[in-house]
Design an enzyme around this catalytic site. Structure first.
Site, PDB file in Angstrom:
ATOM      1  N   LEU A  73     -12.971 -26.212 -42.955  1.00 34.91           N
ATOM      2  CA  LEU A  73     -13.047 -25.794 -40.820  1.00 34.91           C
ATOM      3  C   LEU A  73     -12.272 -25.494 -40.629  1.00 34.91           C
ATOM      4  CD1 LEU A  73     -14.791 -24.155 -39.060  1.00 34.91           C
ATOM      5  CD2 LEU A  73     -15.362 -26.641 -38.499  1.00 34.91           C
ATOM      6  N   TYR A  86     -16.749 -36.657 -44.670  1.00 33.41           N
ATOM      7  CA  TYR A  86     -17.435 -37.088 -45.843  1.00 33.41           C
ATOM      8  C   TYR A  86     -18.595 -35.896 -46.139  1.00 33.41           C
ATOM      9  CZ  TYR A  86     -18.464 -40.649 -49.675  1.00 33.41           C
ATOM     10  OH  TYR A  86     -17.810 -41.059 -51.134  1.00 33.41           O
ATOM     11  N   TYR A 125     -26.223 -38.151 -46.963  1.00 32.74           N
ATOM     12  CA  TYR A 125     -25.224 -37.387 -45.480  1.00 32.74           C
ATOM     13  C   TYR A 125     -25.726 -36.959 -44.565  1.00 32.74           C
ATOM     14  CZ  TYR A 125     -22.616 -32.980 -44.959  1.00 32.74           C
ATOM     15  OH  TYR A 125     -22.100 -32.265 -43.843  1.00 32.74           O
TER      16      TYR A 125
HETATM   17  N1  LIG Z   1     -19.331 -27.665 -46.737  1.00 31.36           N
HETATM   18  C1  LIG Z   1     -20.163 -27.422 -46.100  1.00 31.36           C
HETATM   19  O1  LIG Z   1     -21.131 -26.557 -46.627  1.00 31.36           O
HETATM   20  C2  LIG Z   1     -20.770 -28.041 -44.623  1.00 31.36           C
HETATM   21  C3  LIG Z   1     -22.252 -27.562 -44.641  1.00 31.36           C
HETATM   22  C4  LIG Z   1     -22.549 -27.603 -43.442  1.00 31.36           C
HETATM   23  C5  LIG Z   1     -21.771 -28.721 -42.069  1.00 31.36           C
HETATM   24  N2  LIG Z   1     -20.707 -29.104 -43.059  1.00 31.36           N
HETATM   25  C6  LIG Z   1     -19.901 -30.212 -41.954  1.00 31.36           C
HETATM   26  O2  LIG Z   1     -18.508 -29.058 -41.259  1.00 31.36           O
HETATM   27  C7  LIG Z   1     -17.275 -29.523 -41.316  1.00 31.36           C
HETATM   28  C8  LIG Z   1     -16.617 -29.305 -42.038  1.00 31.36           C
HETATM   29  O3  LIG Z   1     -16.730 -29.210 -43.472  1.00 31.36           O
HETATM   30  P1  LIG Z   1     -16.067 -29.267 -44.092  1.00 31.36           P
HETATM   31  O4  LIG Z   1     -16.215 -28.028 -45.440  1.00 31.36           O
HETATM   32  O5  LIG Z   1     -14.077 -28.591 -43.819  1.00 31.36           O
HETATM   33  O6  LIG Z   1     -15.083 -30.193 -44.752  1.00 31.36           O
HETATM   34  P2  LIG Z   1     -13.946 -30.855 -45.819  1.00 31.36           P
HETATM   35  O7  LIG Z   1     -13.578 -29.308 -46.219  1.00 31.36           O
HETATM   36  O8  LIG Z   1     -14.519 -31.844 -47.034  1.00 31.36           O
HETATM   37  O9  LIG Z   1     -12.808 -31.223 -44.628  1.00 31.36           O
HETATM   38  C9  LIG Z   1     -12.902 -32.463 -44.460  1.00 31.36           C
HETATM   39  C10 LIG Z   1     -11.737 -33.182 -43.771  1.00 31.36           C
HETATM   40  O10 LIG Z   1     -12.375 -34.745 -43.788  1.00 31.36           O
HETATM   41  C11 LIG Z   1     -11.465 -34.919 -44.095  1.00 31.36           C
HETATM   42  N3  LIG Z   1     -11.517 -36.796 -43.845  1.00 31.36           N
HETATM   43  C12 LIG Z   1     -12.464 -37.494 -45.017  1.00 31.36           C
HETATM   44  N4  LIG Z   1     -12.707 -38.484 -44.194  1.00 31.36           N
HETATM   45  C13 LIG Z   1     -12.014 -39.019 -43.444  1.00 31.36           C
HETATM   46  C14 LIG Z   1     -10.882 -39.757 -42.501  1.00 31.36           C
HETATM   47  N5  LIG Z   1     -11.739 -40.628 -42.585  1.00 31.36           N
HETATM   48  N6  LIG Z   1     -10.421 -39.672 -41.420  1.00 31.36           N
HETATM   49  C15 LIG Z   1     -10.225 -38.152 -41.145  1.00 31.36           C
HETATM   50  N7  LIG Z   1      -9.795 -37.207 -42.249  1.00 31.36           N
HETATM   51  C16 LIG Z   1     -10.945 -37.509 -43.141  1.00 31.36           C
HETATM   52  C17 LIG Z   1     -10.931 -34.805 -45.724  1.00 31.36           C
HETATM   53  O11 LIG Z   1     -10.561 -35.084 -45.903  1.00 31.36           O
HETATM   54  P3  LIG Z   1      -9.942 -35.382 -47.931  1.00 31.36           P
HETATM   55  O12 LIG Z   1     -10.159 -34.508 -48.495  1.00 31.36           O
HETATM   56  O13 LIG Z   1      -8.857 -36.190 -48.058  1.00 31.36           O
HETATM   57  O14 LIG Z   1     -10.772 -36.622 -47.891  1.00 31.36           O
HETATM   58  C18 LIG Z   1     -10.853 -32.654 -45.628  1.00 31.36           C
HETATM   59  O15 LIG Z   1      -9.647 -32.532 -44.963  1.00 31.36           O
HETATM   60  C19 LIG Z   1     -17.919 -30.979 -41.760  1.00 31.36           C
HETATM   61  O16 LIG Z   1     -18.379 -32.145 -40.528  1.00 31.36           O
HETATM   62  C20 LIG Z   1     -19.356 -31.227 -42.076  1.00 31.36           C
HETATM   63  O17 LIG Z   1     -19.721 -31.855 -42.489  1.00 31.36           O
HETATM   64  C21 LIG Z   1     -19.799 -28.429 -43.830  1.00 31.36           C
END
Ligand SMILES: NC(=O)c1ccc[n+]([C@@H]2O[C@H](COP(=O)([O-])OP(=O)(O)OC[C@H]3O[C@@H](n4cnc5c(N)ncnc54)[C@H](OP(=O)(O)O)[C@@H]3O)[C@@H](O)[C@H]2O)c1
Length: 285
Positions: A12, A63, A127
């Site tokens: 995102l 996470y 989660y």
């Molecule tokens: N993906 C889904 O299907 C989904 C569904 C519902 C809601 N969401 C929510 O949507 C949001 C975006 O999701 P996404 O799919 O873009 O997630 P993503 O691709 O996993 O990206 C999350 C990012 O956060 C970073 N991160 C982890 N721990 C951190 C910390 N302590 N400080 C700073 N950065 C940190 C990760 O780095 P590393 O990769 O180095 O760990 C990664 O770059 C999240 O809030 C997620 O919970 C996602």
């Protein structure tokens, strides 16, 4: 408008930056990821936000490995709850808005009626509990908040669509769960919604997914159909696929509050997926 974005290297985060950069001169972006801002480090968060004084913070850091959260509860809560709180407190101190991304997994997933924002949450895995705690801590620490719940995201990076297309290179038959329902959501649609919401004072909780619903099995079938791949997709039950974290059976969200506010710009999931697959076949994303 000066916006600080966390988790910039995630799915995102990357799409938000791409879209916000298209409106030249409107936004000044402060892009952070875990290497220059670990959101679990409260003094680092307070220090950077006090120095930068953003108008808004978008928290894309999380996470997100649902299965790993089960055995790594403390770190899941540290990132998804405490990290979110750190940003919210820091935002409050400088008078900034905070926009937090949350999830359909805060719901238990019973029944077959899409969940509205006023429905009671009851997460069934770690989660979901950590994200629910993140929501709560933000509500308690900064009234200028947007909590945006989304689901089944795909964009640039690791996601279900990519996994299916990778698996299809090695096999001509794949088994996918057919008893969990939700809505695949493109980061393109979600980033557009977030940008629009952020320009308002309409604080509160919003459901924000593409329109329609399907099972993971239906999703996989559509991915292969749109990609012109002849792959057999077998339906299996959640019980047949042993995984550490239990998933909600019916996690469909109704974008009710966006609709009430006249802000629902999401497309049907099939339309957004078709665009993604067409772009993916032209460029490496
Ligand atoms: N993906 C889904 O299907 C989904 C569904 C519902 C809601 N969401 C929510 O949507 C949001 C975006 O999701 P996404 O799919 O873009 O997630 P993503 O691709 O996993 O990206 C999350 C990012 O956060 C970073 N991160 C982890 N721990 C951190 C910390 N302590 N400080 C700073 N950065 C940190 C990760 O780095 P590393 O990769 O180095 O760990 C990664 O770059 C999240 O809030 C997620 O919970 C996602």
């Amino acid at each position: 408008m000066r916006i600080l974005i966390t988790g910039c290297k995630g799915q995102l985060g990357l799409e938000l930056i791409r879209q916000l950069n298209l409106s030249k001169g409107v936004y000044e972006l402060i892009e952070t990821d875990i290497h220059n801002l670990d959101i679990t480090d409260q003094s680092a968060v307070l220090c950077l936000i006090d120095a930068v004084k953003p108008d808004a913070i978008i928290n894309c850091a999380a996470y997100t490995n649902v299965d790993n959260c089960e055995t790594d509860e403390a770190n899941a809560f540290l990132v998804n709850a405490i990290g979110a709180r750190n940003l919210s407190v820091a935002a409050f101190k400088v008078g900034a808005k905070i926009l937090q991304i949350s999830t359909d997994y805060v719901f238990k997933g019973e029944g077959n009626i899409p969940k509205k924002e006023y429905d009671a949450i009851s997460p069934i895995n770690c989660y979901g509990r950590s994200k629910a705690m993140g929501e709560r801590l933000i509500r308690e620490t900064n009234p200028r908040h947007f909590i945006v719940r989304t689901a089944w995201l795909y964009g640039q990076g690791k996601n279900f669509v990519r996994t299916m297309l990778e698996l299809a290179k090695q096999r001509d038959e794949i088994s996918v769960v057919n008893d969990q329902f939700g809505t695949p959501t493109s980061t393109v649609d979600l980033a557009r919604c977030i940008t629009e919401l952020l320009s308002t004072e309409g604080y509160g909780t919003y459901h924000a997914t593409c329109e329609g619903e399907c099972s993971w099995h239906d999703f996989a079938v559509k991915i292969f159909e749109l990609s012109g791949m002849n792959i057999r997709v077998n339906g299996i039950t959640s019980e047949q696929l042993i995984r550490p974290a239990q998933r909600p059976k019916y996690a469909v969200l109704d974008n009710f509050m966006l609709k009430v506010c006249g802000l629902n710009t999401f497309r049907y999931w099939e339309e957004s997926l078709e665009e993604y697959i067409n772009i993916k076949s032209n460029v490496q994303i």
